[in-house]
Design an enzyme around this catalytic site. Structure first.
Site, mmCIF file in Angstrom:
data_model
loop_
_atom_site.group_PDB
_atom_site.id
_atom_site.type_symbol
_atom_site.label_atom_id
_atom_site.label_comp_id
_atom_site.label_asym_id
_atom_site.label_seq_id
_atom_site.Cartn_x
_atom_site.Cartn_y
_atom_site.Cartn_z
ATOM 1 C CG HIS A 101 -22.784 32.167 13.203
ATOM 2 N ND1 HIS A 101 -22.252 32.033 11.943
ATOM 3 C CD2 HIS A 101 -22.780 30.930 13.748
ATOM 4 C CE1 HIS A 101 -21.948 30.754 11.735
ATOM 5 N NE2 HIS A 101 -22.261 30.066 12.817
ATOM 6 C CD GLU A 149 -18.930 28.174 15.054
ATOM 7 O OE1 GLU A 149 -19.488 27.080 15.079
ATOM 8 O OE2 GLU A 149 -19.365 29.151 14.406
HETATM 9 O O1 G3P Z 1 -22.822 27.540 13.846
HETATM 10 C C1 G3P Z 1 -22.161 26.376 13.541
HETATM 11 C C2 G3P Z 1 -21.128 26.539 12.554
HETATM 12 O O2 G3P Z 1 -20.795 27.749 12.055
HETATM 13 C C3 G3P Z 1 -20.301 25.408 12.192
HETATM 14 O O3 G3P Z 1 -20.853 24.949 11.005
HETATM 15 O O4 G3P Z 1 -21.290 23.315 9.291
HETATM 16 O O5 G3P Z 1 -18.996 23.550 10.226
HETATM 17 O O6 G3P Z 1 -20.778 22.551 11.618
HETATM 18 P P1 G3P Z 1 -20.451 23.508 10.505
#
Ligand code: G3P
Length: 231
Positions: A101, A149
């Site tokens: 992560h 992400e």
């Molecule tokens: O693991 C999920 C993440 O990093 C995204 O976080 O708070 O933007 O949905 P968020």
């Protein structure tokens, strides 16, 4: 919905990472996991929860949806004080783990070792990445899923699907051409139905999110809204 890999991980999927927010720790973690379970059962949606590590064993024994760890260390059980191992997670009832992560990066060699070990333990792996190139490199190691992400959008109000749809479609295209069996998820800033639906439209198999659910006043309403985007 098709079965994914060696465990019953169904796509499309919504993965709720509880992170270490106090709103999703301890008793609140159990309550949120039960809420996710209720919504999953009520709607037939595939929802995975990744609670804080101290809450994992209790939650895994209390709900009937997949429970994932948020991170694993590349060490073996035994004289490795303070670490968290895949074998320990398996003993605690986890179905899989997130790896790498953005808030808990690990080395490439560790990702590789952990994917192989997880497979031998029948645990699924979702490897988090930050761009299409890293995503393809991680997909080549054979995890069950890769979740792209952009770190700068994590925890924000604008979904990756709005702010940077290209990163999702490029990642999907790149992974499909080398490892079509690896699921592709996307995350960062995902808040509701439109984001989920756009994520699927861009070719992904689902979303990984945290604050949109954890920080919501009405978590049930948000979960139902997210699930509506799967259709
Ligand atoms: O693991 C999920 C993440 O990093 C995204 O976080 O708070 O933007 O949905 P968020």
């Amino acid at each position: 919905m098709k079965e994914l890999g060696h465990v019953s991980l169904k796509r499309p999927v919504i993965v709720v990472n509880f992170k270490t927010y106090l709103e999703s720790s301890g008793k609140e973690a159990l309550a949120l996991a039960k809420l996710c379970e209720a919504v999953a059962h009520e709607t037939g949606a595939s929802i995975i929860v990744a609670p804080p590590l101290p809450d994992l064993a209790l939650i895994a024994s209390s709900v009937n949806i997949p429970v994932y760890a948020q991170h694993a260390d590349d060490v073996r059980p035994g004289n490795t004080t303070g670490h968290v191992t895949l074998e320990n997670f398996r003993a605690s009832g986890a179905s899989g783990t997130l790896l790498n992560h953005s808030e808990r990066r690990i080395k490439v060699a560790e990702i590789h070792d952990l994917i192989g070990l997880a497979r031998s333990l029948h645990l699924a792996t979702i490897v988090c990445t930050n761009n299409p190139g890293v995503s393809v490199a991680c997909a080549a190691m054979g995890p069950d899923a890769v979740a792209v992400e952009p770190p700068e959008l994590i925890g924000g109000d604008i979904s990756v699907t709005t702010a940077n749809p290209g990163i999702v479609s490029d990642t999907v295209r790149a992974i499909r051409s080398v490892r079509p069996e690896v699921a592709v998820l996307c995350g960062a800033g995902v808040k509701g139905r439109a984001d989920v639906s756009k994520a699927l439209e861009l070719g992904s198999d689902g979303v990984l999110l945290a604050s949109g659910v954890v920080k919501a006043k009405d978590k049930r309403a948000v979960l139902m809204d997210l699930v509506a985007g799967l259709r």
